[in-house]
Design a protein around this motif. Sequence first.
Motif: not given
Length: 308
Positions: A176-185, A221-224, A235-237
């Motif tokens: 869930i943390q990866a999911e939250l950060w994907a949206k957050y970025i 944001a990805y770096a953080v 490949n998220l960015v």
Amino acid sequence: MKLMVTGIGGVGGYIASVLCANYPDVTVVARKKRKDALIKNGLILHSDFFGEHRSYPTVTSDPASAGTQDIIFICVKNYSLPNALSDILPCVDSHTIVVLILNGVDHIGVARKWLEKGHIVDSAIYITSAYKEDFSILQSGKYARIVIGSNDAACTQKVFEVLNHEGLTCRIADDIQAELWAKYITNCAYNVITAYYEGNIGDVFEHPEGKEQFRTLLEEAYAVGTGLGIALDTNLVDGIYNRIVNQNAKNVTSSLARDIIHGHQSELETFSGYLVRTAHELGIAVPFSETCYHAISSRINNSIDFNL
């Protein structure tokens, strides 16, 4: 099963509408004109994805009056979270599940400080919805989906079963943390750049440096996120950038931009302040995120007095 929703805006109103279509005991927390409208007219939903619905949940401005709840959905802006948690404390017992449906990535820490009992399930929701002047809910687009997760598999499964109905596609996250950060970025770039230019994403991309600046915010944001040890897709960015740049609808702004343009309290600290502060703690350079944060903060401080 006793269900409660607090924060009956675009997201909370939609969640409550789906719940009311499937469960008889739903309480919504609302105040002032919103409460009056919900009592008089019911909870009205105009939805591209779910259709037209009118439901009549119990409406209260005093959550304690509804008694202990089985599941409570908190759908407020981040700056309202402490007040929302304080209000629902009398409704939380050892078995109660509190589902956080908020922006950002740090709200679960706030919730854990407030909640001595019960269980917490976090989420990331993808929906385009807002409330109208009459407090009805308008949802646009052929999707409304939510990803949920926690360290308690049984509680997460229970929330999944409650939410996964017609009108809302629910999925349990592996991380869930990866999911939250994907949206957050995405939000750290999309919300912030549209607020910086005070326009829609099309306006941003018309600026000579607009696309490059948008990508820079994504990369910072990805770096953080990776600096915090979040397991983010490499490949998220690229995926976010290509999706936004190539989307047909370019006249879309963001909640942050709208709030700032209209002089409302905003989630700048959620989308930008937290990122900049965390970057400093990690020793990660985020120069354009800092530029945007300070420029928008200065604009807000020069034009808004929330004590009025």
